[in-house]
Design a protein around this motif. Structure first.
Motif: not given
Length: 322
Positions: A98-100, A125-128, A140-144
C-alpha cells in the motif's frame, strides 16, 4: 482436531478475493467446475454457506468473509514458517504493497525496477491510496506511510523525515490576496483532504506558543495528488508535503505562504507491517530495500534527498528547514 485440507483453503482464498469461479480457476490452473466442487465439499464439511451464488456473480456470506480472513492469515503464516526454516531460500510470491498515491508514484515507483531485478521471483501488487489500509486484517502485506505511527500492532521502520508547506498558485493570490497571518485563512478558499481529517488541522508557531487551526475547506478530495492539481489550477490554498509540491514551488507554479509561522515539524516517512511470529522473506527484503534506497539517496543527494530536503526541485533550504 479437524483434518487440515490446504487444497480446499488454497481454492477458497483466490475465489473469495476475485468473486469469480473462472478467474479463481485460472489462478489455480484448474477448471471452474473443479473449484466449485471443492468449495461445495468445504461448505458441506463446515455446515455453513460461504458463498452467495447467482447467475451473474458470487459474493461472500458473513461466515464466508470471516472464514476468508482466517484462511488468508493461516496460509500466510504457514508459507512464512516454511520459508523461514529454508536457509538461503529465494524470496518469492505475491507482495501486496500500500502506497500513498502521489508519494508512491514520485519516489517509490522509480525504485522498483532495481527491486524486481534483485528479487525476480517476487510478484508486486501495488495499491495507491491515501486512506489508511488495515494491515492486521490482511488488506496489504506492507505499507509506506507519511505520518507519525501510533499503532502498537504494527512494526515501524523510519525511512526519512518529511515536512508540510502551505502554498497556492500565484494567480490565486493575485485574485484573493496573500494571507499574512493564520486568521487570514478564514477569508480564503482552503483545500482539505477528506480521507484523513487530521491533516485539516493546520499548526502554527505564534508568540503565545503553538496554535492548531482547523481549516474550513471549501473543496475536499481523498487524494493529495488531486489537491496538488487543484492548487495548481488556482482553486485554493493547500498544505501538502514538500516532497509533493517542492518542484512546483521551485518552478514558480506554486508560492509558499505563512512560512514564518507554519509549524513545519518533520513527520516521518515510514514503512510498516504487522507483527508476525514468522516475518515473510518478501516483506523483510522489501523493507530492507526501501531503507537502503532512502539512505543511499539521502547520502548521495539523490532524488529522494532533493525532494525531502528541498535542495533541488523543492523548497529553498532556508524555508525547508524552518
Amino acid at each position: 482436531m479437524p483434518w487440515i485440507d490446504r487444497r480446499r483453503w488454497r481454492c477458497f482464498s483466490p475465489l473469495s478475493r476475485r468473486g469469480d469461479f473462472s478467474a479463481a480457476a485460472r489462478r489455480l490452473r484448474m477448471t471452474p467446475s473443479a473449484v466449485s466442487k471443492i468449495v461445495g465439499r468445504l461448505e458441506s464439511r463446515l455446515g455453513v454457506r460461504l458463498l452467495q451464488r447467482s447467475t451473474r456473480s458470487i459474493s461472500l456470506t458473513a461466515e464466508g468473509n470471516s472464514y476468508s480472513e482466517s484462511v488468508r492469515r493461516i496460509l500466510g503464516d504457514m508459507e512464512e514458517a516454511e520459508l523461514a526454516i529454508q536457509p538461503g531460500a529465494e524470496p518469492r510470491g505475491r507482495l501486496r504493497v500500500s502506497l500513498p498515491s502521489a508519494f508512491g508514484h514520485r519516489l517509490i515507483v522509480p525504485m522498483l525496477p532495481a527491486f524486481i531485478g534483485r528479487y525476480p521471483a517476487i510478484e508486486l501488487e501495488l495499491d495507491f491510496t491515501d486512506a489508511i489500509v488495515d494491515l492486521v486484517n490482511g488488506d496489504a502485506d506492507v505499507a509506506v506511510r507519511v505520518a507519525a505511527q501510533g499503532d502498537s500492532t504494527l512494526v515501524t521502520r523510519r525511512l526519512a523525515p518529511n515536512r508540510r508547506v502551505i502554498c497556492g498558485a500565484p494567480d490565486y493570490f493575485e485574485r484573493h490576496g496573500v494571507p499574512m497571518r493564520p486568521d487570514d485563512l478564514l477569508k480564503h478558499i482552503c483545500l482539505g483532504i477528506s480521507s484523513r481529517g487530521g491533516l485539516n488541522l493546520w499548526e502554527f508557531d505564534e508568540a503565545g506558543g503553538r496554535r492548531s487551526m482547523r481549516i474550513r475547506s471549501s473543496i475536499e478530495a481523498n487524494s493529495t495528488e488531486a489537491l496538488r492539481r487543484l492548487a495548481l489550477a488556482g482553486m485554493g490554498i493547500v498544505r501538502l508535503s514538500e516532497m509533493l509540491v517542492g518542484q512546483d514551488i521551485r518552478a514558480g507554479r506554486l508560492k509558499p505562504v505563512l512560512t514564518d509561522c507554519n509549524h513545519a515539524e518533520a513527520e516521518p516517512i515510514s514503512v510498516v507491517y504487522p507483527h508476525r511470529r514468522f516475518l515473510s522473506p518478501r516483506v523483510r527484503v522489501f523493507v530492507d530495500f526501501l531503507a537502503e534506497q532512502f539512505a543511499k539517496s539521502i547520502a548521495e543527494g539523490g532524488d529522494a534527498a532533493r525532494v525531502i530536503r528541498g535542495t533541488s526541485g523543492g523548497l529553498p533550504e532556508s524555508d525547508a528547514m524552518r
